[in-house]
Design a protein around this motif. Sequence first.
Motif, PDB file in Angstrom:
ATOM      1  N   GLU A  71      43.293 -15.151  24.281  1.00 29.27           N
ATOM      2  CA  GLU A  71      44.464 -14.158  23.818  1.00 29.27           C
ATOM      3  C   GLU A  71      43.909 -12.589  24.245  1.00 29.27           C
ATOM      4  O   GLU A  71      44.728 -11.812  24.646  1.00 29.27           O
ATOM      5  N   HIS A  74      43.739 -11.957  27.846  1.00 30.22           N
ATOM      6  CA  HIS A  74      45.162 -12.017  28.246  1.00 30.22           C
ATOM      7  C   HIS A  74      45.547 -10.501  27.937  1.00 30.22           C
ATOM      8  O   HIS A  74      46.232  -9.661  28.823  1.00 30.22           O
ATOM      9  N   ASN A  75      45.526 -10.089  26.842  1.00 25.48           N
ATOM     10  CA  ASN A  75      46.184  -9.022  26.333  1.00 25.48           C
ATOM     11  C   ASN A  75      45.387  -7.849  27.044  1.00 25.48           C
ATOM     12  O   ASN A  75      46.163  -6.646  27.016  1.00 25.48           O
ATOM     13  N   GLU A  77      44.203  -7.605  29.948  1.00 24.55           N
ATOM     14  CA  GLU A  77      44.693  -7.575  31.128  1.00 24.55           C
ATOM     15  C   GLU A  77      46.097  -6.890  31.247  1.00 24.55           C
ATOM     16  O   GLU A  77      46.529  -6.294  32.093  1.00 24.55           O
ATOM     17  N   LYS A  78      47.069  -7.469  30.297  1.00 21.95           N
ATOM     18  CA  LYS A  78      48.321  -6.845  30.263  1.00 21.95           C
ATOM     19  C   LYS A  78      48.321  -5.309  29.907  1.00 21.95           C
ATOM     20  O   LYS A  78      49.186  -4.565  30.395  1.00 21.95           O
ATOM     21  N   MET A  79      47.279  -4.645  29.265  1.00 23.51           N
ATOM     22  CA  MET A  79      47.200  -3.468  28.878  1.00 23.51           C
ATOM     23  C   MET A  79      46.650  -2.766  29.930  1.00 23.51           C
ATOM     24  O   MET A  79      46.427  -1.344  29.939  1.00 23.51           O
ATOM     25  N   GLY A  80      46.053  -3.452  31.057  1.00 18.16           N
ATOM     26  CA  GLY A  80      45.284  -2.597  32.242  1.00 18.16           C
ATOM     27  C   GLY A  80      44.039  -2.048  31.782  1.00 18.16           C
ATOM     28  O   GLY A  80      43.450  -1.294  32.351  1.00 18.16           O
ATOM     29  N   SER A  86      35.658  -6.294  27.877  1.00 21.01           N
ATOM     30  CA  SER A  86      35.671  -7.706  27.107  1.00 21.01           C
ATOM     31  C   SER A  86      34.907  -7.667  26.103  1.00 21.01           C
ATOM     32  O   SER A  86      34.914  -8.357  24.941  1.00 21.01           O
TER      33      SER A  86
END
Length: 146
Positions: A71, A74-75, A77-80, A86
């Motif tokens: 999660e 994924h988040n 990646e969504k935030m760029g 990580s």
Amino acid sequence: MNFSEIVRQEQQKQEEKTEERICEKHGEYTVRWARSFGEKEFDWYGHCEECEYEDRIKRHEEVCAEDRQKEIIHNMEKMGIPLRYSDKDFDNYEAKTEKQKSALFVIRAFVENFETMEKKGCGLVLIGKPGTGKTHLAIAAGKYVI
């Protein structure tokens, strides 16, 4: 005699025995040995229930941790946010100077009280020279909040 009565009689013939065992961690527990009709060998079932429970909890926690990590990625990646960040978190931030220690304390306190801070409209701005840990702390804060 119908089929279900025959089955019931055979099930009553099923043999079962118990055996007391000792778990090194939890002490005594009971193992059950059973032999179904027609079978020559006994099959045992039953391990220390407390050990089994602890194993289930451990597996559950591992799955939850894996899901949480997925999660977070994924988040990010969504935030760029690049995946090279990580592994950044508060635990592996190296605060070498007093200013870095102070920044770590303030940011950690902020995210630990994020709901209150958000309701009050508070925010943080990280200012400093390159290489002082701003990105690391920002990523750690974001991961803590999401």
